[in-house]
Write a protein that holds these residues in place. Sequence first.
Motif, PDB file in Angstrom:
ATOM      1  N   ARG A  58       0.879  -1.167   0.000  1.00 26.67           N
ATOM      2  CA  ARG A  58       0.000   0.000   0.000  1.00 26.67           C
ATOM      3  C   ARG A  58       0.911   1.209   0.000  1.00 26.67           C
ATOM      4  O   ARG A  58       1.935   1.210   0.680  1.00 26.67           O
ATOM      5  CB  ARG A  58      -0.879   0.007   1.248  1.00 26.67           C
ATOM      6  CG  ARG A  58      -1.692  -1.273   1.390  1.00 26.67           C
ATOM      7  CD  ARG A  58      -2.573  -1.289   2.613  1.00 26.67           C
ATOM      8  NE  ARG A  58      -3.196  -2.600   2.752  1.00 26.67           N
ATOM      9  CZ  ARG A  58      -4.022  -2.933   3.738  1.00 26.67           C
ATOM     10  NH1 ARG A  58      -4.329  -2.051   4.678  1.00 26.67           N
ATOM     11  NH2 ARG A  58      -4.553  -4.147   3.800  1.00 26.67           N
ATOM     12  N   CYS A 102       1.757   5.716  -1.036  1.00 25.23           N
ATOM     13  CA  CYS A 102       1.329   7.085  -1.308  1.00 25.23           C
ATOM     14  C   CYS A 102       1.137   7.250  -2.823  1.00 25.23           C
ATOM     15  O   CYS A 102       1.490   6.372  -3.605  1.00 25.23           O
ATOM     16  CB  CYS A 102       2.358   8.072  -0.778  1.00 25.23           C
ATOM     17  SG  CYS A 102       3.970   7.929  -1.590  1.00 25.23           S
ATOM     18  N   GLN A 103       0.589   8.387  -3.242  1.00 23.45           N
ATOM     19  CA  GLN A 103       0.317   8.626  -4.666  1.00 23.45           C
ATOM     20  C   GLN A 103       1.568   8.495  -5.514  1.00 23.45           C
ATOM     21  O   GLN A 103       1.551   7.925  -6.598  1.00 23.45           O
ATOM     22  CB  GLN A 103      -0.322  10.021  -4.849  1.00 23.45           C
ATOM     23  CG  GLN A 103      -1.826  10.032  -4.625  1.00 23.45           C
ATOM     24  CD  GLN A 103      -2.535   8.890  -5.366  1.00 23.45           C
ATOM     25  OE1 GLN A 103      -2.301   8.637  -6.547  1.00 23.45           O
ATOM     26  NE2 GLN A 103      -3.393   8.150  -4.651  1.00 23.45           N
ATOM     27  N   ILE A 121       2.436   4.932  -6.083  1.00 19.23           N
ATOM     28  CA  ILE A 121       1.534   4.311  -7.059  1.00 19.23           C
ATOM     29  C   ILE A 121       1.907   4.722  -8.479  1.00 19.23           C
ATOM     30  O   ILE A 121       1.824   3.916  -9.421  1.00 19.23           O
ATOM     31  CB  ILE A 121       0.070   4.670  -6.717  1.00 19.23           C
ATOM     32  CG1 ILE A 121      -0.304   4.021  -5.365  1.00 19.23           C
ATOM     33  CG2 ILE A 121      -0.891   4.214  -7.814  1.00 19.23           C
ATOM     34  CD1 ILE A 121      -1.625   4.483  -4.791  1.00 19.23           C
ATOM     35  N   PRO A 154      -3.695   2.209  -2.608  1.00 20.33           N
ATOM     36  CA  PRO A 154      -3.495   3.464  -1.869  1.00 20.33           C
ATOM     37  C   PRO A 154      -3.433   3.212  -0.354  1.00 20.33           C
ATOM     38  O   PRO A 154      -4.230   2.446   0.185  1.00 20.33           O
ATOM     39  CB  PRO A 154      -4.725   4.309  -2.219  1.00 20.33           C
ATOM     40  CG  PRO A 154      -5.599   3.486  -3.090  1.00 20.33           C
ATOM     41  CD  PRO A 154      -5.005   2.143  -3.282  1.00 20.33           C
ATOM     42  N   THR A 162      -3.825   4.557   3.519  1.00 19.60           N
ATOM     43  CA  THR A 162      -4.556   5.584   4.262  1.00 19.60           C
ATOM     44  C   THR A 162      -3.762   5.971   5.514  1.00 19.60           C
ATOM     45  O   THR A 162      -2.789   5.296   5.890  1.00 19.60           O
ATOM     46  CB  THR A 162      -5.922   5.046   4.721  1.00 19.60           C
ATOM     47  OG1 THR A 162      -5.687   3.978   5.651  1.00 19.60           O
ATOM     48  CG2 THR A 162      -6.729   4.526   3.541  1.00 19.60           C
ATOM     49  N   ASN A 191       3.324  -0.714   4.022  1.00 17.97           N
ATOM     50  CA  ASN A 191       3.101   0.627   3.474  1.00 17.97           C
ATOM     51  C   ASN A 191       4.404   1.146   2.883  1.00 17.97           C
ATOM     52  O   ASN A 191       5.477   0.927   3.456  1.00 17.97           O
ATOM     53  CB  ASN A 191       2.693   1.607   4.574  1.00 17.97           C
ATOM     54  CG  ASN A 191       1.486   1.133   5.356  1.00 17.97           C
ATOM     55  OD1 ASN A 191       0.490   0.725   4.765  1.00 17.97           O
ATOM     56  ND2 ASN A 191       1.580   1.190   6.674  1.00 17.97           N
ATOM     57  N   ARG A 237       6.027   4.850   1.509  1.00 18.70           N
ATOM     58  CA  ARG A 237       5.816   6.289   1.337  1.00 18.70           C
ATOM     59  C   ARG A 237       7.105   6.917   0.836  1.00 18.70           C
ATOM     60  O   ARG A 237       8.184   6.697   1.400  1.00 18.70           O
ATOM     61  CB  ARG A 237       5.409   6.910   2.669  1.00 18.70           C
ATOM     62  CG  ARG A 237       5.096   8.388   2.539  1.00 18.70           C
ATOM     63  CD  ARG A 237       4.465   8.922   3.808  1.00 18.70           C
ATOM     64  NE  ARG A 237       4.238  10.343   3.687  1.00 18.70           N
ATOM     65  CZ  ARG A 237       3.732  11.097   4.655  1.00 18.70           C
ATOM     66  NH1 ARG A 237       3.391  10.553   5.812  1.00 18.70           N
ATOM     67  NH2 ARG A 237       3.567  12.394   4.479  1.00 18.70           N
TER      68      ARG A 237
END
Lengths: 415, 415
Positions: free
Chosen positions: A287, A289-290, A293, A301, A303, A317, A319
């Motif tokens: 998963r 961040c923009q 992706i 995405p 959260t 995650n 980032r």
Amino acid sequence: MSEVINKSKLAKDTTGVLASLTTGQKNEALLVMADALRREAPAIITANAEDLERGRLNGTPESMLDRLALDVDRINSIAEGLQQIAVLPDPIGDTLESIERPNGLNIQKLRVPIGVIGIIYEARPNVTVDAAGLCLKTGNAVVLRGGSSALSSNRKIVEVLHNALAETSMPPNALQLIEDPNRSSVDEMLKLNGLLDVIIPRGGSSLIQNVVLNATVPVIETGAGICHTYLDATALPEMAQNISLNAKAQRPSVCNSMETLLVHQDYASKYLLSLAEAFREVHVELRGCQQTISLVPWVLPATVEDYATEYNDYILNIRIVSDLEEAMQHIAQYGTKHSECIVTEDQENSTRFLQEVDASAVYHNASTRFTDGFEFGFGAEIGISTQKLHARGPMGLPALTSTKYKIYGTGQIRG
Amino acid sequence: MSEVINKSKLAKDTTGVLASLTTGQKNEALLVMADALRREAPAIITANAEDLERGRLNGTPESMLDRLALDVDRINSIAEGLQQIAVLPDPIGDTLESIERPNGLNIQKLRVPIGVIGIIYEARPNVTVDAAGLCLKTGNAVVLRGGSSALSSNRKIVEVLHNALAETSMPPNALQLIEDPNRSSVDEMLKLNGLLDVIIPRGGSSLIQNVVLNATVPVIETGAGICHTYLDATALPEMAQNISLNAKAQRPSVCNSMETLLVHQDYASKYLLSLAEAFREVHVELRGCQQTISLVPWVLPATVEDYATEYNDYILNIRIVSDLEEAMQHIAQYGTKHSECIVTEDQENSTRFLQEVDASAVYHNASTRFTDGFEFGFGAEIGISTQKLHARGPMGLPALTSTKYKIYGTGQIRG
């Protein structure tokens, strides 16, 4: 008198004798306990079968049943754990400070047992033996409150250990098991100031939070770990990938595994895609961040709640950050002060990260999975403290001790 | 946002900067604070007069007003306290352990600040400065919640210190004063997990018990002292009398003074009467067991509640015991694990007493009044811990620190 009060009093009554046992006497008791466990393995396995049967009837998932299950190999390895504790140096009696005052007072600061330690834990019956061994080695009495799903196993194990202790200098009452499966017995322990000197919770975060928020007895908080790895602009790609995969996927269920990977934008643009592929190969769900992706299309995405979650699972995650500062801000916001890592070839950045990030263990170029008493060379671990008082990080035997000042005078009075 | 949350957040925001200040920067801040207090003494005395006036209107006893009162001499001595803290060695950054692992990992255990320390205390405004100085010297932010009776004084003192800090490298927000005089502000602090790392109560036993029983934030319990002196059969009469009088009467209001004198029957039959006369001369009221009364007719009968009371006053219990064992049993039953003393010439008995009595400080042939950070040579004291975790006994600067492991790797992953 309730079971909790009764057994805690019995435990407390042994603390004087326990504090005076020699290292040899304590070690002998541990070895006798180990022998008894091996000898009584069949009876323990029979008792364990009751727990497993009850678990199956209650629909306990197979993974939980596997944690609960005991066989001869597991019992041997539990017994071996006691033998390893016996070999460790005994911290009790160590002189930590020696002060000579101008008035002639001689002040010695010595390590002494804490007294009575309460351990509240969940399913695994190996914790019963392990916690008992560590507490008794340090001259502490111990009141164990294990999960009800392992009650038959724990009861049989403690019976075996009690019989074993009866042949040694260590009073069997130093080891107590609370058998009441109701939550009220936990609540009672949490308020037992004067009988319990400290409570150490071992288990999932809801167990730990219940203890922290409701205990009036001092608590050593353990466990929760939202750990980060930050790949700096100058991280070496192979090292970065090895460390990231190890931190996430070598054993995702434990507290020192990684939950969020922070990646410097310069590193990300060159290497993130291949790193993400490596994670996909070992079945880690990503998963992000923009920006993540946009570089790795199959990432879902992330959260704000994802960043605040300890997955303990094959989920990560990712980032992308613009610099070290942003990485450290993310860690300050979402970290649980457990273990944090920077992978970088930039000495200045690693120095800043290790200095400024507030966590029990901060790593330069090594996996957060090393936060562990055995990996640190302590030879034992009662848990990993995530609080800042008394002990922080992996806790070996010295974390189970208190201190005492002995003062030798010749009639000194205060002027 | 409440005042407590707002100010605690402001304090927490400074912890990164505080942790990175050099010893020189922290010491300079302490000296600038001391200068400012001296310079602004007239304004502080004016603010203090408001507190005194309000106290008089409320019928506060003179002895309490005296504790609250500030004059130039007292302010100078408070400022001097800061200068003394500046001179003390800074524990932050000290390496406590250095571990080389077979896999090449280098692990350093370092002293770091705890973070944000909450101090809840009563009237004396000198605690405001003293606690601030000790916390800031150790790189901690501090949230002070003093008694409402000293609010004007505390507000002015903190204003002066804030203005002083604004000229230094230390962020003024590191020092916060909660001004809300309602008890709800205390209650709020007690539950402020995540913003406060520890709460240290300083004051009477009801204040301390409120904190211990209601806080979910970790607490360092300080204070309560039911201390005993045991005069063994072989105690030298002159030494025994000097130590007993000093322990009771040199300053009865403090926690390390004696509340109960235990006397071996052989010592009592020879010397108790003259000892009781010495106590009468310094106006100590005596309460005792039946045997004591039979030897010293003017002694009042002592009740079980008397043995369990911290008088902090010119009152003493006397109990005659048949041997060391009975003395230690009395201490185990009524003591608060603070400071305990044996006066004896019998080496075996003193060794047993110092080994077996469970207290922060155990004395052979010296007054319990020495349990104090200054008397132990620490150069400072934030309080005397009566709990067994983190710190025990007098707490100097190291008690205000936590630890952190810095781990240096070269790409190590866990196998």
